[in-house]
Design an enzyme around this catalytic site. Structure first.
Site, PDB file in Angstrom:
ATOM      1  N   HIS A  70     -13.800   1.531  10.642  1.00 13.76           N
ATOM      2  CA  HIS A  70     -12.862   2.221   9.610  1.00 13.76           C
ATOM      3  C   HIS A  70     -11.471   2.153   9.518  1.00 13.76           C
ATOM      4  O   HIS A  70     -10.861   1.803   8.576  1.00 13.76           O
ATOM      5  CB  HIS A  70     -13.525   3.621   9.422  1.00 13.76           C
ATOM      6  CG  HIS A  70     -12.602   4.559   8.247  1.00 13.76           C
ATOM      7  ND1 HIS A  70     -12.967   4.044   7.059  1.00 13.76           N
ATOM      8  CD2 HIS A  70     -12.242   5.562   8.470  1.00 13.76           C
ATOM      9  CE1 HIS A  70     -12.139   4.830   6.104  1.00 13.76           C
ATOM     10  NE2 HIS A  70     -11.725   5.750   7.061  1.00 13.76           N
TER      11      HIS A  70
ATOM     12  N   SER B  42      -4.226   9.971   7.299  1.00 12.66           N
ATOM     13  CA  SER B  42      -3.704   8.519   7.398  1.00 12.66           C
ATOM     14  C   SER B  42      -2.805   8.326   5.945  1.00 12.66           C
ATOM     15  O   SER B  42      -1.941   8.010   6.214  1.00 12.66           O
ATOM     16  CB  SER B  42      -4.815   7.440   7.458  1.00 12.66           C
ATOM     17  OG  SER B  42      -5.573   7.618   6.164  1.00 12.66           O
ATOM     18  N   LEU B  43      -3.463   9.266   4.899  1.00  4.50           N
ATOM     19  CA  LEU B  43      -2.594   9.069   3.748  1.00  4.50           C
ATOM     20  C   LEU B  43      -1.151   9.659   3.920  1.00  4.50           C
ATOM     21  O   LEU B  43      -0.081   9.338   3.440  1.00  4.50           O
ATOM     22  CB  LEU B  43      -3.316   9.726   2.700  1.00  4.50           C
ATOM     23  CG  LEU B  43      -4.631   8.966   2.128  1.00  4.50           C
ATOM     24  CD1 LEU B  43      -5.335   9.930   1.174  1.00  4.50           C
ATOM     25  CD2 LEU B  43      -4.260   7.833   1.792  1.00  4.50           C
TER      26      LEU B  43
ATOM     27  N   HIS C 266     -15.946   5.260  11.396  1.00  3.87           N
ATOM     28  CA  HIS C 266     -16.125   6.220  10.584  1.00  3.87           C
ATOM     29  C   HIS C 266     -17.671   6.641  10.567  1.00  3.87           C
ATOM     30  O   HIS C 266     -18.674   5.640  10.635  1.00  3.87           O
ATOM     31  CB  HIS C 266     -16.138   5.793   9.254  1.00  3.87           C
ATOM     32  CG  HIS C 266     -15.732   7.120   8.339  1.00  3.87           C
ATOM     33  ND1 HIS C 266     -16.880   7.667   7.834  1.00  3.87           N
ATOM     34  CD2 HIS C 266     -14.530   7.796   7.868  1.00  3.87           C
ATOM     35  CE1 HIS C 266     -16.345   8.832   7.165  1.00  3.87           C
ATOM     36  NE2 HIS C 266     -14.925   8.734   7.035  1.00  3.87           N
TER      37      HIS C 266
ATOM     38  N   GLY D  64       0.923  -1.232  -0.071  1.00  2.33           N
ATOM     39  CA  GLY D  64      -0.004   0.022   0.148  1.00  2.33           C
ATOM     40  C   GLY D  64       0.848   1.071  -0.044  1.00  2.33           C
ATOM     41  O   GLY D  64       2.147   1.212  -0.223  1.00  2.33           O
ATOM     42  N   LEU D  65       0.402   2.238   0.367  1.00  2.00           N
ATOM     43  CA  LEU D  65       1.011   3.705   0.266  1.00  2.00           C
ATOM     44  C   LEU D  65       2.442   3.485   1.039  1.00  2.00           C
ATOM     45  O   LEU D  65       3.504   3.955   0.623  1.00  2.00           O
ATOM     46  CB  LEU D  65       0.098   4.863   0.872  1.00  2.00           C
ATOM     47  CG  LEU D  65      -0.855   5.303   0.115  1.00  2.00           C
ATOM     48  CD1 LEU D  65      -1.676   6.397   0.718  1.00  2.00           C
ATOM     49  CD2 LEU D  65      -0.244   6.014  -1.188  1.00  2.00           C
TER      50      LEU D  65
ATOM     51  N   ARG E 249     -14.144  12.790  14.078  1.00  2.00           N
ATOM     52  CA  ARG E 249     -14.980  11.662  13.801  1.00  2.00           C
ATOM     53  C   ARG E 249     -15.419  10.903  14.969  1.00  2.00           C
ATOM     54  O   ARG E 249     -16.655  10.615  14.676  1.00  2.00           O
ATOM     55  CB  ARG E 249     -13.879  10.603  13.027  1.00  2.00           C
ATOM     56  CG  ARG E 249     -13.797  10.998  11.638  1.00  2.00           C
ATOM     57  CD  ARG E 249     -12.882  10.284  10.912  1.00  2.00           C
ATOM     58  NE  ARG E 249     -12.789  10.621   9.496  1.00  2.00           N
ATOM     59  CZ  ARG E 249     -12.040  10.267   8.521  1.00  2.00           C
ATOM     60  NH1 ARG E 249     -11.120   9.019   8.880  1.00  2.00           N
ATOM     61  NH2 ARG E 249     -12.053  10.708   7.373  1.00  2.00           N
TER      62      ARG E 249
ATOM     63  N   GLY F 271       4.190   0.822   2.147  1.00  2.00           N
ATOM     64  CA  GLY F 271       5.289  -0.075   1.750  1.00  2.00           C
ATOM     65  C   GLY F 271       5.840   0.300   0.366  1.00  2.00           C
ATOM     66  O   GLY F 271       7.084   0.360   0.190  1.00  2.00           O
TER      67      GLY F 271
END
Lengths: 284, 669
Positions: free
Chosen positions: B366, B419-420, B237, B12-13, B298, B15
């Site tokens: 989430h 998170s990104l 979420h 993913g982002l 959230r 790694g």
């Protein structure tokens, strides 16, 4: 209890699912029927989940669960592409009530036909990722240190690039393409993994590259930095298995789940390769 | 000597960012993933990525304020130095992703456009339509493919991480993987193993997470001795679309672009929502939180939606819990341009166009704020020592954790669009640390005695074979998974009660025993998804136990962990003097509670259950302060608390590390 689908038709209590199965590469395929209880808001993924939890055919025979590929279930990862009622699409957005409107008796599932079957509905699409290597589908940056922002881009540029960059390598366009044909090789007994990979890559590279990779080449050739290596991408598109193989059937654009303007990309790539070829001829 | 290699598990982002940066540093990378990396769960992230930017800066924003929002939003449960470093890097990360070709939305002048997200008052969030995660992931995937074509990265896609290989000193020297097609089990010697394997939402049955998010890789590291931090901190979420197979995310950006959450004032009003007049609509978030409105953090939005449906009985539908998320007052064309991707998801799965009909949504599991414990090396200024091999390392030497599977960045609650950022940041920062690590290591893992690896392969092969040979007619793994999901969702999500958690723990223990008795419906040895799922299921239990036990023991409310029995009360007195007195007591209790509970929950696996201990949190940069959203008497508490802070500051002088003690801001006054 029967519930009603969104347009008021009465949904059945249960329905049959006909699945084309195959134990592994090189084995014979066969049809198998399952009966699944109808529930609210079902899609083909939840049908396959129910079958996995209780893998019995309509004759009550216990069988191995059906193998299939999926991940996000939101139609953004591209994993769960298969042929549903004769149409190539993602299983996650194939809603059962809609499918039963076309044929209330059964739903038919088959693996994609243009890629080697690994098992049941799961196919090997590594050729697609190889194609992305072939067209150098990346921005050739110097490196990853902090060098400030990228080149400024207009909103119009972004609005052209964004749809192309939504391509999730699902393979629908290739499944629908008459010129894209299956390449399936078998590892020889005396062949190492590395040698087999090499042989596969060579076979992939000489076969038709397909709409998805052509469109990616167009995407990166239009990027302000990507442009710098446009010639290399056009060379790749003029190579064996390149854009000249396209027969202009335009099926690709019709089946793309992200509605990417693939034929526009192909036309752009066609013009660019022609100009590139003439330039190269003059530069000889 | 063989050349040193890194094995990255998960593409993913996090790694991919690590792979790309390591390759740039000249280090060879192997990358193992359950799925072709382009199909990783990061593609599901919709809304955007946060960074202080030129425009917000001129409105008073700074990296420090981004840090402040992040730790305040997380209820101060995260160590502050890694967060400070992350928010300092954020603008640079946006620049990098921009250079890599991410199709960020643009302003008319051609700058990167920004939107506002929850938990902040600034428009920090850069976005690419409503598929920002997909677009970021693709850019990193492309760069890694570039390195792959040069032979610097070797991918193993459709491979399952079965566990780390530890030598006699407990150092990680590689890992064991299984080919999901051929079922071959083999060893991968590696001089560092990096886990970027995401969250564990599937423990809850249905969640917004992808099918690979079982948490099995993190669990296998946990069972091998890695510590697991803040397991109980699970984000629910506020807005997801209920579905039979999964709960699909409806991004916070829908509210960021002006979406309003409401229910009819009359319970289960059957009228067409658009025909319900304004006066008969209850915009409960806007009424209860006038400052943040629909963009409260959230955890708070989730609790309010839950409360409106469950406690107040105002769900829109009779038999199902949901509220309206309404965009219909916004121009349809603008919605298409800014939110096209997520609106298409709603339309595709619900058959209704949200540009013209309000959406129906309900909270769903989430994000895992908790995860593998990871370390960092702090500088005197309160940031991270770059290139330190300690950054992102687990307690097992040479084993690292990055992205959602680490516990570092989000404390007890994650802010949207952070998170990104944390995934890319942790991926980028782990690389130079590993470069330093390699300089100090003697010898390469590939040169070790092969028996270390063959022994582990044999052990995993024996476990695999034993599973296949299990007699038929016992437990069904899919049904056990359903039961696990139900008990976890009921006990360890929005509202937590000790009696329910107690019972849930017993149920999870019992389900674990039953799961060990699973029979397989597929006993073959080719692309056997049945056995792979059963293994993942078995590995859900250690984490499920860590989540429930952590939640059971934490007798307080913090971020997403909400236990009403231990909630700080609103003030009751009507007169000011009485309120002042109550506020003094309130602040005393707040301090007391922090002394006891402002600690990371650390789980270690004892073979059957998690043992729980607590570690102090580094809050040296920003002093923890109460989150007062929506509390009666918030302004008086704020007043008292600020006076106390001023006194403390005067008494201790400057804190010496550049830290400022900010006053309470953002309360619901």
């Amino acid at each position: 209890m029967a519930d009603t689908s969104h347009n008021g038709h009465k949904a059945p209590d249960s329905f049959e699912v006909r699945i084309l199965r195959q134990g592994g590469p090189g084995q014979n395929s066969y049809w198998e029927r399952h009966r699944v209880k109808h529930e609210q808001d079902m899609n083909v993924i939840s049908v396959l989940q129910r079958i996995a939890a209780n893998a019995q055919t309509v004759d009550g025979k216990s069988v191995a669960p059906v193998a299939w590929d999926c991940n996000c279930l939101e139609e953004v990862c591209g994993a769960c592409t298969m042929v549903v009622n004769g149409r190539t699409r993602q299983a996650c957005t194939a809603l059962v009530d809609r499918l039963l409107e076309d044929n209330s008796k059964e739903i038919e599932l088959q693996p994609m036909t243009k890629f080697p079957v690994l098992r049941d509905l799961m196919v090997d699409r590594s050729r697609m990722f190889r194609s992305l290597q072939k067209v150098k589908a990346w921005v050739p940056v110097d490196g990853y240190y902090d060098m400030g922002p990228g080149p400024k881009q207009s909103r119009e540029q972004q609005e052209v690039a964004y749809p192309l960059s939504e391509c999730m390598s699902c393979g629908c366009c290739l499944e629908a393409c008459p010129q894209y044909t299956k390449v399936e090789l078998t590892q020889r007994d005396d062949e190492s993994d590395a040698d087999f990979q090499k042989r596969k890559n060579a076979a992939y590279d000489s076969s038709f590259i397909g709409a998805a990779a052509i469109s990616q080449a167009v995407l990166f050739n239009s990027h302000p930095t990507g442009k710098n290596t446009a010639g290399e991408r056009l060379d790749a598109l003029m190579d064996e298995g390149g854009i000249q193989v396209c027969g202009n059937a335009q099926n690709c654009v019709a089946v793309c789940p992200k509605e990417i303007p693939l034929t526009t990309s192909i036309a752009k790539a066609g013009r660019a390769t022609t100009i590139h070829a003439i330039k190269k001829w003059f530069d000889r | 000597m063989a050349k040193k290699r890194v094995m990255i598990v998960g593409g993913g982002l996090a790694g991919l960012a690590a792979a790309m940066k390591l390759a740039e540093l000249g280090i060879d990378v192997d990358m193992m993933s359950l799925t072709p990396v382009k199909r990783s769960h990061s593609v599901c992230a919709q809304g955007g990525i946060n960074a202080c930017n030129d425009q917000t800066r001129q409105l008073g924003d700074s990296e420090w304020k981004h840090l402040d929002d992040t730790v305040y939003g997380g209820d101060f449960l995260q160590h502050q130095p890694p967060v400070k470093e992350m928010t300092d890097w954020a603008p640079k990360i946006i620049d990098l992703m921009d250079r890599l070709g991410v199709t960020f939305n643009r302003t008319t002048e051609g700058f990167i456009d920004r939107r506002r997200f929850g938990g902040t008052l600034y428009k920090r969030t850069a976005f690419a339509g409503a598929t920002t995660g997909q677009q970021l992931l693709y850019s990193l995937d492309e760069q890694v493919r570039r390195w792959e074509s040069e032979g610097k990265v070797k991918k193993y896609e459709f491979w399952d991480f079965l566990g780390p290989v530890l030598d006699e000193n407990g150092n990680c020297r590689g890992c064991i993987g299984q080919d999901l097609v051929s079922m071959e089990i083999r060893a991968f010697p590696a001089d560092a193993v990096v886990l970027g394997t995401g969250g564990c939402g599937l423990i809850y049955g249905r969640s917004t997470m992808s099918m690979v998010c079982t948490g099995s890789a993190a669990s296998r590291a946990f069972q091998a001795g890695a510590k697991y931090g803040n397991g109980e901190c699970i984000q629910v979420h506020p807005t997801a679309i209920p579905g039979a197979d999964k709960l699909r995310l409806m991004s916070e950006s829908a509210r960021g672009e002006g979406g309003r959450v409401w229910v009819p004032r009359a319970p289960q009003d059957t009228r067409d929502p658009k025909s319900i007049p304004e006066a008969e609509r209850y915009y409960f978030l806007e009424e209860r939180y006038p400052e943040y409105g629909n963009l409260v953090p959230r955890d708070i939005a989730t609790r309010e939606i839950f409360d409106i449906c469950v406690n107040e009985g105002l769900s829109v539908e009779q038999g199902r819990q949901c509220v309206y998320l309404d965009l219909t007052h916004i121009d349809a064309q603008e919605l298409t341009r800014k939110l096209g991707g997520i609106l298409a998801i709603y339309e595709k799965f619900q058959g209704v166009d949200p540009r013209f009909t309000p959406m129906k949504i309900f909270p769903a599991v989430h994000y895992s704020m908790g995860g593998l414990w990871a370390d960092y090396e702090r500088t005197a200024e309160g940031g991270l020592q770059l290139a330190s091999p300690v950054n992102q390392s687990t307690n097992i030497p040479n084993l690292y954790a990055i992205g959602e599977c680490d516990y570092q960045y989000h404390g007890a609650n994650r802010l949207g669009a952070n998170s990104l950022l944390s995934c890319i940041f942790s991926g980028l920062i782990v690389a130079p640390g590993i470069e330093t690590l390699f300089e100090s290591q003697k010898g390469a893992a590939a040169d070790l005695d092969a028996s270390l690896f063959s022994r582990e392969v044999k052990r995993h092969q024996a476990e695999h074979d034993a599973l296949l040979k299990r007699p038929a007619g016992h437990e069904n793994p899919y049904l056990i998974h359903q039961e696990l999901g139900e008990v976890m969702t009921k006990s360890a999500t929005v509202v937590r009660r000790n009696d329910q958690l107690d019972a849930a723990y017993a149920t999870v223990m019992e389900l674990h025993e039953r799961a060990k008795n699973c029979s397989l419906s597929d006993t073959g040895n080719w692309t056997n998804q049945n056995v792979v799922f059963t293994k993942a299921l078995l590995d859900m239990f250690p984490l499920a136990k860590a989540i429930v036990k952590g939640a059971l023991q934490r007798d307080e409310c913090r971020g997403a962990h909400y236990k009403p029995a231990f909630q700080m009360p609103s003030l009751k007195c009507e007169d000011h003097a009485g309120r002042r007195r109550e506020a003094e007591q309130w602040c005393d209790r707040f301090d007391e509670n922090n002394k006891k509970w402002l600690k990371s929950t650390i789980a270690t696996w004892n073979g059957n259950e998690p043992d729980i201990t607590y570690e102090d949190v580094d809050t040296s940069l920003i002093t923890p302060r109460p989150r007062l959203y929506g509390l009666v008497g918030a302004e008086v508490i704020e007043e008292v608390w600020n006076e106390r802070q001023a006194k403390r500051q005067a008494a201790s002088g400057d804190q010496g590390n550049g830290a400022k003690t900010p006053v309470v801001a953002g309360a619901a006054s």
